[in-house]
Structure formats: C-alpha cells, structure tokens
Design a protein around this motif. Sequence first.
Motif, PDB file in Angstrom:
ATOM      1  N   MET A  70       0.825  -1.209   0.000  1.00  0.00           N
ATOM      2  CA  MET A  70       0.000   0.000   0.000  1.00  0.00           C
ATOM      3  C   MET A  70       0.861   1.263   0.000  1.00  0.00           C
ATOM      4  SD  MET A  70      -2.847   1.427   2.675  1.00  0.00           S
ATOM      5  CE  MET A  70      -1.696   1.452   4.010  1.00  0.00           C
ATOM      6  N   ILE A  71       1.951   1.248   0.734  1.00  0.00           N
ATOM      7  CA  ILE A  71       2.802   2.432   0.825  1.00  0.00           C
ATOM      8  C   ILE A  71       3.397   2.762  -0.543  1.00  0.00           C
ATOM      9  CG2 ILE A  71       4.845   3.439   1.927  1.00  0.00           C
ATOM     10  CD1 ILE A  71       2.444   2.919   3.834  1.00  0.00           C
ATOM     11  N   ALA A  72       3.931   1.776  -1.224  1.00  0.00           N
ATOM     12  CA  ALA A  72       4.532   1.998  -2.541  1.00  0.00           C
ATOM     13  C   ALA A  72       3.495   2.531  -3.527  1.00  0.00           C
ATOM     14  CB  ALA A  72       5.150   0.708  -3.079  1.00  0.00           C
ATOM     15  N   GLN A  73       2.278   2.003  -3.473  1.00  0.00           N
ATOM     16  CA  GLN A  73       1.212   2.468  -4.367  1.00  0.00           C
ATOM     17  C   GLN A  73       0.918   3.951  -4.129  1.00  0.00           C
ATOM     18  OE1 GLN A  73      -0.244   0.378  -6.718  1.00  0.00           O
ATOM     19  NE2 GLN A  73       1.307  -1.059  -6.049  1.00  0.00           N
ATOM     20  N   HIS A  74       0.886   4.355  -2.877  1.00  0.00           N
ATOM     21  CA  HIS A  74       0.569   5.744  -2.562  1.00  0.00           C
ATOM     22  C   HIS A  74       1.749   6.678  -2.821  1.00  0.00           C
ATOM     23  CE1 HIS A  74      -2.940   3.852  -0.776  1.00  0.00           C
ATOM     24  NE2 HIS A  74      -3.525   5.001  -1.013  1.00  0.00           N
ATOM     25  N   LYS A  75       2.976   6.166  -2.716  1.00  0.00           N
ATOM     26  CA  LYS A  75       4.139   6.975  -3.095  1.00  0.00           C
ATOM     27  C   LYS A  75       4.078   7.314  -4.573  1.00  0.00           C
ATOM     28  CE  LYS A  75       7.520   5.404   0.300  1.00  0.00           C
ATOM     29  NZ  LYS A  75       8.760   4.619   0.491  1.00  0.00           N
ATOM     30  N   THR A  76       3.688   6.349  -5.382  1.00  0.00           N
ATOM     31  CA  THR A  76       3.555   6.569  -6.820  1.00  0.00           C
ATOM     32  C   THR A  76       2.477   7.622  -7.094  1.00  0.00           C
ATOM     33  OG1 THR A  76       4.254   4.309  -7.275  1.00  0.00           O
ATOM     34  CG2 THR A  76       3.067   5.440  -9.029  1.00  0.00           C
ATOM     35  N   LEU A  77       1.340   7.492  -6.428  1.00  0.00           N
ATOM     36  CA  LEU A  77       0.268   8.468  -6.579  1.00  0.00           C
ATOM     37  C   LEU A  77       0.734   9.855  -6.133  1.00  0.00           C
ATOM     38  CD1 LEU A  77      -2.674   9.331  -7.074  1.00  0.00           C
ATOM     39  CD2 LEU A  77      -3.167   8.589  -4.733  1.00  0.00           C
ATOM     40  N   HIS A  78       1.428   9.902  -5.000  1.00  0.00           N
ATOM     41  CA  HIS A  78       1.915  11.168  -4.441  1.00  0.00           C
ATOM     42  C   HIS A  78       2.882  11.859  -5.409  1.00  0.00           C
ATOM     43  CE1 HIS A  78       2.832  14.056  -1.319  1.00  0.00           C
ATOM     44  NE2 HIS A  78       4.086  13.703  -1.283  1.00  0.00           N
ATOM     45  N   HIS A  85      -2.485  17.699   3.326  1.00  0.00           N
ATOM     46  CA  HIS A  85      -3.204  17.387   4.562  1.00  0.00           C
ATOM     47  C   HIS A  85      -4.714  17.321   4.325  1.00  0.00           C
ATOM     48  CE1 HIS A  85      -3.979  17.192   8.843  1.00  0.00           C
ATOM     49  NE2 HIS A  85      -4.752  18.263   8.767  1.00  0.00           N
ATOM     50  N   ARG A  86      -5.232  18.259   3.552  1.00  0.00           N
ATOM     51  CA  ARG A  86      -6.676  18.293   3.301  1.00  0.00           C
ATOM     52  C   ARG A  86      -7.170  17.036   2.598  1.00  0.00           C
ATOM     53  NH1 ARG A  86      -8.145  20.863  -1.937  1.00  0.00           N
ATOM     54  NH2 ARG A  86      -6.214  20.930  -3.119  1.00  0.00           N
ATOM     55  N   HIS A  87      -6.347  16.402   1.775  1.00  0.00           N
ATOM     56  CA  HIS A  87      -6.741  15.153   1.121  1.00  0.00           C
ATOM     57  C   HIS A  87      -6.933  14.042   2.147  1.00  0.00           C
ATOM     58  CE1 HIS A  87      -4.662  17.173  -2.350  1.00  0.00           C
ATOM     59  NE2 HIS A  87      -5.839  16.875  -2.871  1.00  0.00           N
ATOM     60  N   PHE A  88      -5.990  13.939   3.073  1.00  0.00           N
ATOM     61  CA  PHE A  88      -6.085  12.892   4.099  1.00  0.00           C
ATOM     62  C   PHE A  88      -7.267  13.141   5.027  1.00  0.00           C
ATOM     63  CE2 PHE A  88      -1.724  12.770   2.671  1.00  0.00           C
ATOM     64  CZ  PHE A  88      -1.542  11.413   2.452  1.00  0.00           C
ATOM     65  N   GLN A  89      -7.455  14.395   5.392  1.00  0.00           N
ATOM     66  CA  GLN A  89      -8.576  14.745   6.276  1.00  0.00           C
ATOM     67  C   GLN A  89      -9.911  14.442   5.611  1.00  0.00           C
ATOM     68  OE1 GLN A  89      -6.665  14.824   9.105  1.00  0.00           O
ATOM     69  NE2 GLN A  89      -8.335  16.117   9.740  1.00  0.00           N
ATOM     70  N   ARG A  90     -10.025  14.777   4.348  1.00  0.00           N
ATOM     71  CA  ARG A  90     -11.287  14.534   3.638  1.00  0.00           C
ATOM     72  C   ARG A  90     -11.518  13.047   3.432  1.00  0.00           C
ATOM     73  NH1 ARG A  90     -16.179  15.935   3.602  1.00  0.00           N
ATOM     74  NH2 ARG A  90     -17.176  15.777   1.593  1.00  0.00           N
ATOM     75  N   TRP A  91     -10.461  12.309   3.076  1.00  0.00           N
ATOM     76  CA  TRP A  91     -10.571  10.851   2.920  1.00  0.00           C
ATOM     77  C   TRP A  91     -11.103  10.240   4.211  1.00  0.00           C
ATOM     78  CZ3 TRP A  91      -8.559   6.686   5.487  1.00  0.00           C
ATOM     79  CH2 TRP A  91      -8.659   5.443   4.864  1.00  0.00           C
ATOM     80  N   LEU A  92     -10.502  10.636   5.325  1.00  0.00           N
ATOM     81  CA  LEU A  92     -10.908  10.077   6.610  1.00  0.00           C
ATOM     82  C   LEU A  92     -12.341  10.476   6.950  1.00  0.00           C
ATOM     83  CD1 LEU A  92     -10.241   8.433   9.105  1.00  0.00           C
ATOM     84  CD2 LEU A  92      -9.249  10.508  10.117  1.00  0.00           C
ATOM     85  N   ALA A  93     -12.702  11.723   6.741  1.00  0.00           N
ATOM     86  CA  ALA A  93     -14.065  12.176   7.046  1.00  0.00           C
ATOM     87  C   ALA A  93     -15.098  11.388   6.246  1.00  0.00           C
ATOM     88  CB  ALA A  93     -14.203  13.667   6.772  1.00  0.00           C
ATOM     89  N   LEU A  94     -14.840  11.180   4.956  1.00  0.00           N
ATOM     90  CA  LEU A  94     -15.785  10.419   4.129  1.00  0.00           C
ATOM     91  C   LEU A  94     -15.847   8.955   4.543  1.00  0.00           C
ATOM     92  CD1 LEU A  94     -15.166  11.885   0.554  1.00  0.00           C
ATOM     93  CD2 LEU A  94     -17.114  12.305   2.081  1.00  0.00           C
ATOM     94  N   THR A 120      -3.257   8.935   9.184  1.00  0.00           N
ATOM     95  CA  THR A 120      -2.176   9.628   9.906  1.00  0.00           C
ATOM     96  C   THR A 120      -0.809   9.117   9.490  1.00  0.00           C
ATOM     97  OG1 THR A 120      -3.624  10.004  11.789  1.00  0.00           O
ATOM     98  CG2 THR A 120      -1.254  10.142  12.202  1.00  0.00           C
ATOM     99  N   HIS A 121      -0.640   7.804   9.466  1.00  0.00           N
ATOM    100  CA  HIS A 121       0.666   7.228   9.147  1.00  0.00           C
ATOM    101  C   HIS A 121       1.052   7.451   7.689  1.00  0.00           C
ATOM    102  CE1 HIS A 121       0.869   4.352  12.834  1.00  0.00           C
ATOM    103  NE2 HIS A 121       0.742   5.611  13.152  1.00  0.00           N
ATOM    104  N   LEU A 122       0.086   7.307   6.789  1.00  0.00           N
ATOM    105  CA  LEU A 122       0.402   7.502   5.380  1.00  0.00           C
ATOM    106  C   LEU A 122       0.766   8.961   5.106  1.00  0.00           C
ATOM    107  CD1 LEU A 122       0.640   6.002   2.727  1.00  0.00           C
ATOM    108  CD2 LEU A 122      -1.792   6.435   2.334  1.00  0.00           C
ATOM    109  N   GLU A 123       0.042   9.878   5.710  1.00  0.00           N
ATOM    110  CA  GLU A 123       0.371  11.290   5.540  1.00  0.00           C
ATOM    111  C   GLU A 123       1.771  11.587   6.078  1.00  0.00           C
ATOM    112  OE1 GLU A 123      -1.208  15.789   6.585  1.00  0.00           O
ATOM    113  OE2 GLU A 123      -2.228  14.090   7.506  1.00  0.00           O
ATOM    114  N   THR A 124       2.078  11.069   7.250  1.00  0.00           N
ATOM    115  CA  THR A 124       3.397  11.288   7.850  1.00  0.00           C
ATOM    116  C   THR A 124       4.489  10.706   6.973  1.00  0.00           C
ATOM    117  OG1 THR A 124       2.454  11.285  10.068  1.00  0.00           O
ATOM    118  CG2 THR A 124       4.823  10.841   9.891  1.00  0.00           C
ATOM    119  N   LEU A 125       4.290   9.493   6.503  1.00  0.00           N
ATOM    120  CA  LEU A 125       5.292   8.832   5.678  1.00  0.00           C
ATOM    121  C   LEU A 125       5.515   9.585   4.367  1.00  0.00           C
ATOM    122  CD1 LEU A 125       6.341   5.410   5.461  1.00  0.00           C
ATOM    123  CD2 LEU A 125       5.499   6.243   3.284  1.00  0.00           C
ATOM    124  N   LEU A 126       4.445   9.985   3.716  1.00  0.00           N
ATOM    125  CA  LEU A 126       4.597  10.710   2.453  1.00  0.00           C
ATOM    126  C   LEU A 126       5.205  12.084   2.671  1.00  0.00           C
ATOM    127  CD1 LEU A 126       1.349   9.689   0.556  1.00  0.00           C
ATOM    128  CD2 LEU A 126       3.658   8.776   0.281  1.00  0.00           C
TER     129      LEU A 126
END
Length: 139
Positions: A70-78, A85-94, A120-126
């Motif tokens: 999952m981390i590698a997939q999101h690094k590619t997307l990133h 931050h707003r992307h992670f917050q909105r993802w979590l809220a939905l 939280t962890h994915l945002e921190t890692l990215l």
Amino acid sequence: MMCVDTRATRELNSPEAVADLVDVFYAKVVADAVLGPVFKDIDLRQHKLKVRAYWRKMLLGERDGYRRNMIAQHKTLHARHPLQHRHFQRWLALFLETVDERFSGNTATRAKRLASTIATHLETLLNEVGHQGEGYERT
C-alpha cells in the motif's frame, strides 16, 4: 407506515459488507471536490477490487486476497498528484461518515480506528519522503 433505514445496524463482518462499504465510500470520493480530481485518472474498478481485498484482510483476517504494498502504491500516486493534509482529512471524514451511515458493532469501530491510523501514518510517511523538489503543503 414509516420506513426505517436499518442499514446502520448492519455488522461489518462479511465480504459483502466490505464490498458495500468500499463501493459507497468511493462513490462519495469520486464526487468529492477535494478527492475527485485525485482519482480521475485511476481505474476505479481495479482500485476498488484491491481496496476490498485490503479491508477484507484487515477486518476479516483473509490472508489470500491482498498482497500489494500500500505504501509503494501511494508513493507513486503522491509523485503524480502531491497529496496534502486536506486530502487525508477529507478521505478520513468520508470513510468515517460512510461507516457510521451503514454499519455498527465492533468491526465497524475497528474499521474507523484503522482508517484513522492509516490516514495519519500515510500522511506522515509521504511527508517524510517528500516530493522531490517540491515542498509539502499542510493545507
């Protein structure tokens, strides 16, 4: 006679329930002003298959379905679409909204806790990895 929506009393404890969660959640994501643009170039059908397998592994203990990083997939997307931050917050809220609307019980509670940890962890890692040559904006 009043029609009562009993979906929120449903347990999140079967592959069908996980599929329902993922399908309803991603319908919201693609329609969302913040997250929709991130997903416009993603094959949503394939993505949802992977996400369903991930949540079945995490919530139902299935060991055979999800074998991706999952981390590698999101690094590619990133790298293609810098996530803020707003992307992670909105993802979590939905995600939390979708679980609350449709499910209850211990597994639903666990899904919400896991989603919060993942965001939280994915945002921190990215953020730590950074986007080469660009600053990370926490907006």
